[in-house]
Design a protein around this motif. Sequence first.
Motif, short mmCIF file in Angstrom:
data_model
loop_
_atom_site.label_atom_id
_atom_site.label_comp_id
_atom_site.label_asym_id
_atom_site.label_seq_id
_atom_site.Cartn_x
_atom_site.Cartn_y
_atom_site.Cartn_z
N ALA A 110 0.85 -1.17 0.00
CA ALA A 110 0.00 0.00 0.00
C ALA A 110 0.89 1.23 0.00
N GLU A 111 0.53 2.24 -0.78
CA GLU A 111 1.35 3.43 -0.91
C GLU A 111 0.78 4.56 -0.09
N GLY A 112 1.59 5.62 0.06
CA GLY A 112 1.13 6.78 0.80
C GLY A 112 1.53 6.72 2.26
N PRO A 113 1.30 7.79 3.00
CA PRO A 113 1.65 7.83 4.43
C PRO A 113 0.83 6.83 5.22
N ALA A 114 1.46 6.23 6.20
CA ALA A 114 0.79 5.21 7.00
C ALA A 114 -0.34 5.82 7.82
N VAL A 115 -1.42 5.04 7.98
CA VAL A 115 -2.49 5.38 8.91
C VAL A 115 -2.21 4.61 10.19
N ARG A 116 -1.99 5.35 11.27
CA ARG A 116 -1.56 4.71 12.52
C ARG A 116 -2.73 4.46 13.47
N ILE A 117 -2.68 3.28 14.10
CA ILE A 117 -3.59 2.94 15.19
C ILE A 117 -2.75 2.64 16.42
N GLY A 118 -3.05 3.28 17.52
CA GLY A 118 -2.38 2.96 18.78
C GLY A 118 -2.98 1.72 19.40
N ALA A 119 -2.13 0.83 19.88
CA ALA A 119 -2.61 -0.44 20.45
C ALA A 119 -2.11 -0.58 21.88
N GLY A 149 -5.29 3.03 -0.04
CA GLY A 149 -3.95 3.00 -0.61
C GLY A 149 -2.82 3.27 0.35
N SER A 150 -3.15 3.58 1.60
CA SER A 150 -2.11 3.82 2.62
C SER A 150 -2.04 2.62 3.55
N PRO A 151 -0.83 2.25 3.98
CA PRO A 151 -0.71 1.10 4.88
C PRO A 151 -1.23 1.43 6.27
N LEU A 152 -1.78 0.43 6.91
CA LEU A 152 -2.19 0.54 8.30
C LEU A 152 -1.01 0.15 9.16
N GLU A 153 -0.74 0.93 10.19
CA GLU A 153 0.41 0.67 11.06
C GLU A 153 -0.05 0.63 12.51
N GLY A 182 -12.99 7.91 6.86
CA GLY A 182 -11.76 8.69 6.87
C GLY A 182 -11.16 8.77 8.25
N ALA A 183 -9.88 9.08 8.29
CA ALA A 183 -9.13 9.06 9.55
C ALA A 183 -9.63 10.12 10.53
N GLY A 184 -10.23 11.19 10.04
CA GLY A 184 -10.66 12.25 10.94
C GLY A 184 -11.98 11.99 11.62
N THR A 185 -12.71 10.97 11.19
CA THR A 185 -14.05 10.75 11.74
C THR A 185 -14.22 9.29 12.15
#
Length: 367
Positions: free
Chosen positions: A13-22, A57-61, A311-314
Amino acid sequence: MRTPSSPGEAERAEGPAVRIGALAPLTRPGWVEAGRHLLAGLELAVREVNDSGGIAGSPLELVVRDTAADPQKAAAAVDELARLGVAAVAGEYHSVVARAAAARADALGLPYLCSSAVLDALTEQPTERVARIAPAQSHGWRIYADFLLGAGHRRVAVAADPSVYWVSGTRILRDHLAPRGGTVVELDMRALTPAAVCDALVDHRATALLLLVGHPEPAVPLVKAVRHDRRLADVLIGAPAGQPEFNEWAAALGDDGAAIPFLSYRPEHLGPLGTRVETVLRERLGEAPSFVAFEGYDTVVVLADVLRTQGAGTAASWPGVVVEGTRGQIRFSRPPGISTWQWAWAPVRVVDRDPADPARFRTLHAG
């Protein structure tokens, strides 16, 4: 920082990573085995999300932080994760820790999807930002109380540690049993030795002892004491919080750890997705995955769906979620008395380890 994806996987997946805190208990005094299973489920789902193209298209991290069963450490971790710009926080096993994490995330305006903690009052006030995968304690423990009544147990003793979680559990049991002719006697584990608990069970003529205590201390010596007291041969030992689910329990107690009913949040028979995930998790863990591992996987499935559609903001748009999880279709609602968005409900069963084969779980009652 710990991330589950290898460089090769992230490149899918391309683009900046979408981060989830675990958040997970990965060191003592936290229940490390539960944390390991929770993290395995989270990581597997992240890997599969990235294999299928990530989030738009962005990786999940996954950005993992160890809570060590410490509420203050969890709150500090949420602060750090917010500074790192995570889209949401996920995870945690211990209820008092999850409550601290939920309060901090809500105060920061950060969505939090709790994986495994069950305490009803996860937040003090109703909030739109917090949701939960695991069933609320009042739901599961009432089912457990129904099991006790169905098995003929109306004189119930609880060996309890002083904790908001255990106090809440005792209240749920008493409120459900009392109108049906049941009684609950509290045994304070701050003051009693295992031998003294055995004497108290005899004095109160209890037919069931519930372990509302930590593992391995004092749960393991308490089980051994009751199991080897001839006066208590007919007394049921129960552990509604689920301690016997984990192999650590079986390893510590052997045959003494069998036939101790507990709450399990998975169906007796998994569907295609659950079966496939179970196979992969077994390979990753080197043992049968607990229901906690499935809760971790389902958490990421939900968050990925929200992030893709909203989306990441909502990421707090819980009412719009309709996804297939490992244990059934997941939707969120607000059951009466619950301050967060809640999957109502994950499957609930009362099970135990078969004395003839402690690796096998028997279904005793289904909610």
